[in-house]
Motif scaffolding. Structure first.
Motif, short mmCIF file in Angstrom:
data_model
loop_
_atom_site.label_atom_id
_atom_site.label_comp_id
_atom_site.label_asym_id
_atom_site.label_seq_id
_atom_site.Cartn_x
_atom_site.Cartn_y
_atom_site.Cartn_z
N VAL A 367 0.85 -1.19 0.00
CA VAL A 367 0.00 0.00 0.00
C VAL A 367 0.89 1.24 0.00
N MET A 368 0.24 2.39 -0.23
CA MET A 368 0.99 3.61 -0.36
C MET A 368 0.47 4.68 0.60
N ALA A 369 1.37 5.30 1.33
CA ALA A 369 0.98 6.39 2.21
C ALA A 369 0.73 7.64 1.38
N THR A 370 -0.39 8.33 1.64
CA THR A 370 -0.71 9.50 0.82
C THR A 370 -0.64 10.81 1.60
N ASP A 371 -0.85 10.75 2.90
CA ASP A 371 -0.64 11.91 3.75
C ASP A 371 -0.35 11.38 5.15
N LEU A 372 -0.05 12.32 6.04
CA LEU A 372 0.45 11.91 7.35
C LEU A 372 -0.47 10.95 8.11
N ARG A 373 -1.71 11.34 8.33
CA ARG A 373 -2.58 10.49 9.18
C ARG A 373 -3.08 9.28 8.40
N ALA A 374 -3.21 9.42 7.08
CA ALA A 374 -3.57 8.25 6.27
C ALA A 374 -2.50 7.18 6.44
N SER A 375 -1.24 7.60 6.48
CA SER A 375 -0.17 6.60 6.63
C SER A 375 -0.25 5.90 7.97
N ALA A 376 -0.62 6.65 9.01
CA ALA A 376 -0.76 6.02 10.32
C ALA A 376 -1.84 4.95 10.28
N SER A 377 -2.92 5.22 9.55
CA SER A 377 -4.01 4.24 9.49
C SER A 377 -3.54 2.97 8.78
N LEU A 378 -2.64 3.12 7.82
CA LEU A 378 -2.14 1.93 7.11
C LEU A 378 -1.23 1.11 8.01
N VAL A 379 -0.46 1.79 8.87
CA VAL A 379 0.36 1.05 9.84
C VAL A 379 -0.55 0.25 10.76
N LEU A 380 -1.62 0.87 11.24
CA LEU A 380 -2.54 0.15 12.14
C LEU A 380 -3.19 -1.04 11.41
N ALA A 381 -3.57 -0.81 10.16
CA ALA A 381 -4.17 -1.90 9.38
C ALA A 381 -3.15 -3.03 9.23
N GLY A 382 -1.89 -2.67 8.95
CA GLY A 382 -0.84 -3.68 8.79
C GLY A 382 -0.61 -4.49 10.05
N LEU A 383 -0.76 -3.84 11.21
CA LEU A 383 -0.51 -4.53 12.49
C LEU A 383 -1.52 -5.65 12.75
N VAL A 384 -2.73 -5.51 12.19
CA VAL A 384 -3.74 -6.55 12.43
C VAL A 384 -3.95 -7.47 11.22
N ALA A 385 -3.32 -7.11 10.09
CA ALA A 385 -3.58 -7.89 8.88
C ALA A 385 -2.87 -9.24 8.93
N GLU A 386 -3.43 -10.18 8.18
CA GLU A 386 -2.79 -11.49 8.03
C GLU A 386 -1.66 -11.33 7.02
N GLY A 387 -0.47 -11.79 7.37
CA GLY A 387 0.63 -11.72 6.41
C GLY A 387 1.34 -10.38 6.44
N SER A 388 1.97 -10.06 5.33
CA SER A 388 2.90 -8.92 5.31
C SER A 388 2.32 -7.73 4.54
N THR A 389 2.46 -6.55 5.14
CA THR A 389 2.01 -5.31 4.49
C THR A 389 3.24 -4.44 4.29
N SER A 390 3.44 -3.94 3.08
CA SER A 390 4.56 -3.00 2.92
C SER A 390 3.98 -1.64 2.56
N ILE A 391 4.46 -0.64 3.28
CA ILE A 391 3.91 0.71 3.10
C ILE A 391 4.97 1.59 2.45
N ASP A 392 4.62 2.07 1.29
CA ASP A 392 5.52 2.92 0.50
C ASP A 392 5.29 4.39 0.85
N ARG A 393 6.26 5.23 0.49
CA ARG A 393 6.17 6.69 0.70
C ARG A 393 5.99 7.07 2.17
N ILE A 394 6.79 6.43 3.03
CA ILE A 394 6.57 6.68 4.45
C ILE A 394 7.18 8.00 4.92
#
Ligand code: UD1
Length: 421
Positions: A367-394
Motif C-alpha cells: 500500500v501507499m501512504a498519501t498523507d500523514l494520518r492516512a499513513s498512520a491508518s495503514l500502519v494500524l491496518a498492517g498490524l492486524v492484517a494477516e501476512g505482510s504489508t509494505s507501506i511505501d512513501r513513508i
C-alpha cells in the motif's frame, strides 16, 4: 525512499513515552521571531516538519543552536531577510504561521502561498483577512503573500468562520506585539493553541481566554525569549491507543496529557477497551478479540479530531458491526480508504462519509501512504492484517510520528524500515 514492512497478527504490550507535539512545536518555534532575546524550546519531537521549521527560520538568518536532546535555542536578533521561500513552504503548509510574527515584529513579510495538498485545497484566506483587519497591506503576487504595515499592527475585533487552528495561532502571535486590544471570536480551542498562548505569556504577552472561543490579547511593546517545553503529542498518543485496541494487549503511555484526549478515550472505551488515566499517563487494556465498531463525526476541539479519523477507519474495518465516519473539517481526507480496501476492507464512500462494514481480518498487501494520518491508518491496518504489508512513501509518517517503528517494536510488533536508497 524508505518503506515499512509489517507482519501483522501480534498483540501489542508494553510501555512507551509520548513525544512532544508537532502541532505545538511548529507555532512555538515561529514565536521565537517575536522575541528580543533567545527562546529555548525543549521537548521537540525529532520530525521532518520540525526540521523544516528550523530550516525556514535558519533561511531567514536566525541563529539556531541545537543540543543533543534536540533542545533548540533560537535567536531572532540575527535576522537578515523576511522571506518564507516556496521550496520550504510547499513541503509544509504550517510554515504560514511565520506570517503573523514577521509582520508584527518586523512590519514586513513575504510568505509563499502554500497551495493545495492531498487532503484538500486548505486555503489561507482567514490568515490574510485577519492580518488586513489588523492594518496590514497585503498583495498576492507571483505565488507570494507580500505584506507590510506602517509601524505596529493595530488591535482588531476578528471573527473566524470556519474556526481555524493556524489562523488563530497567527493572530495570537501578531496581536501580542500589536498596538491595543485584539479579540478573536470563534477562536480555535485546540490544546496546541493553549500551549502557544502559554509560551507567549511566558515571553511577556498579555492573553486571556485561550482554550475558549473568545481570546483577548492586549498588545505589548516587546517580548523576551526564555524557556519553553512543548506539550505532549495527543494525536501520537491516540494513535498508539487505537493500535492496541485493534491488536489486543496492554499499553501504558507516559509523559502524555490525558485531558487533551477525552473524545478519543470515550470512543475507544465504547469500542471495548478498558482505560485508566493519571495526570500524565494513560493505561489501556484490550481483552476482547475484536473491537466493536464506532460511528463518529470529526469536528474542531473538543469534538473528535480529524487527525484521528483515518485511524478509526482502520479500527472499524476489523471491528464487529458496521459504522459510519463523517469528516467535517477537511474536504478530501479519505485517501486511506482505497488503500485499506486493497487489504480487503469493506468501505463505501458517499460524500464526506465513509460506511464501513467490519470484517474478521484484513489481508496484508503493498500500500501507499498519501498523507500523514492516512499513513498512520495503514500502519494500524498492517498490524492486524494477516501476512505482510509494505507501506511505501513513508516520508509522510516521518513528518509526524517520531521513531514509529522503534516504538512499535518496543510494544512487540514485527515491523521493519527498509531503506531503498
Ligand atoms: C491544524 C493542524 C492539523 C489539523 C487541523 C484541524 C497544525 C500544524 N496542523 O491545521 O493537524 O488537522 O488543524 O484540527 O497545527 N480554512 C479556511 N481558510 C483558512 C484556514 C483554514 O477555509 O484560511 C479551513 C480549512 O480548509 C479547514 C478548516 O478551516 O477546512 C480548518 O483548518 P485549520 O484549523 O486552519 O487547519 P490547520 O491550522 O491548517
Amino acid at each position: 525512499m524508505d518503506k515499512l514492512v509489517i507482519k501483522g497478527g501480534r498483540q501489542l504490550r508494553g510501555e512507551i513515552s509520548a513525544s512532544g507535539a508537532k502541532n505545538s512545536a511548529l507555532p512555538v518555534l515561529a514565536a521565537s521571531l517575536l522575541a528580543d532575546s533567545p527562546l529555548k524550546v525543549s521537548n521537540l519531537p525529532h520530525l521532518n516538519d520540525v526540521t523544516t521549521m528550523i530550516e525556514l527560520l535558519g533561511s531567514m538568518g536566525l541563529d539556531i543552536i541545537l543540543n543533543e536532546d534536540m533542545d533548540v535555542l533560537v535567536d531572532s536578533s540575527t535576522i537578515k531577510n523576511l522571506n518564507a521561500r516556496y521550496e520550504l513552504v510547499k513541503t509544509m503548509r504550517a510554515s504560514i504561521v511565520v506570517l503573523g510574527p514577521l509582520l508584527s515584529k518586523f512590519h514586513q513579510a513575504e510568505v509563499a502561498l502554500p497551495g493545495g495538498c492531498a487532503i484538500g485545497s486548505r486555503p489561507v484566506n482567514l490568515h490574510i483577512q485577519a492580518m488586513r483587519e489588523m492594518g496590514a497591506d497585503i498583495v498576492l503576487e507571483n505565488g507570494y503573500i507580500k505584506a507590510k504595515t506602517q509601524g505596529r499592527l493595530k488591535g482588531a475585533n476578528i471573527s473566524f468562520d470556519p474556526v481555524s487552528v493556524g489562523a488563530t495561532e497567527n493572530v495570537l502571535m501578531a496581536a501580542s506585539l500589536a498596538e491595543g486590544i485584539t479579540t478573536i471570536n470563534n477562536a480555535a480551542k485546540e490544546p496546541e493553541v493553549v500551549d502557544l498562548a502559554r509560551c507567549l505569556i511566558n515571553m511577556g504577552a498579555k492573553i486571556e481566554g485561550a482554550g475558549t472561543d473568545k481570546i483577548i490579547i492586549e498588545g505589548v511593546e516587546s517580548l523576551s525569549g526564555g524557556e519553553f517545553s512543548v506539550m505532549p503529542d495527543r494525536v501520537e498518543t491516540a494513535t498508539y491507543l487505537t493500535a492496541v485496541t485493534m491488536t489486543g494487549g496492554k499499553i501504558k503511555i507516559k509523559n502524555t496529557m490525558p485531558d487533551s484526549l477525552t473524545s478519543v478515550i470515550h470512543k475507544l472505551q465504547e469500542s471495548g477497551a478498558e482505560i485508566s488515566t493519571g495526570k500524565d499517563w494513560v493505561l489501556l487494556e484490550m481483552k476482547k478479540e475484536r473491537p466493536i465498531s464506532i460511528s463518529l463525526s470529526t469536528g474542531p476541539y473538543p469534538s473528535f479530531p480529524t487527525d484521528m479519523q483515518a485511524q478509526f477507519v482502520a479500527l472499524n474495518s476489523i471491528a464487529k458491526g458496521s459504522a459510519s465516519i463523517s469528516e467535517t473539517v477537511f474536504e478530501n481526507r479519505f485517501m486511506h480508504v482505497q488503500e485499506i480496501a486493497r487489504m480487503g476492507g469493506k468501505i463505501t464512500l458517499k460524500g464526506n462519509t465513509a460506511f464501513i462494514e467490519g470484517i474478521e481480518t484484513l489481508i496484508g498487501a503493498p500500500v501507499m501512504a498519501t498523507d500523514l494520518r492516512a499513513s498512520a491508518s495503514l500502519v494500524l491496518a498492517g498490524l492486524v492484517a494477516e501476512g505482510s504489508t509494505s507501506i511505501d512513501r513513508i516520508y509522510h509518517i516521518d513528518r509526524g510520528y517520531e521513531r514509529i517503528e522503534e516504538k512499535l517494536k518496543v510494544l512487540g510488533a514485527d515491523i521493519e524500515r527498509i531503506s531503498l536508497t
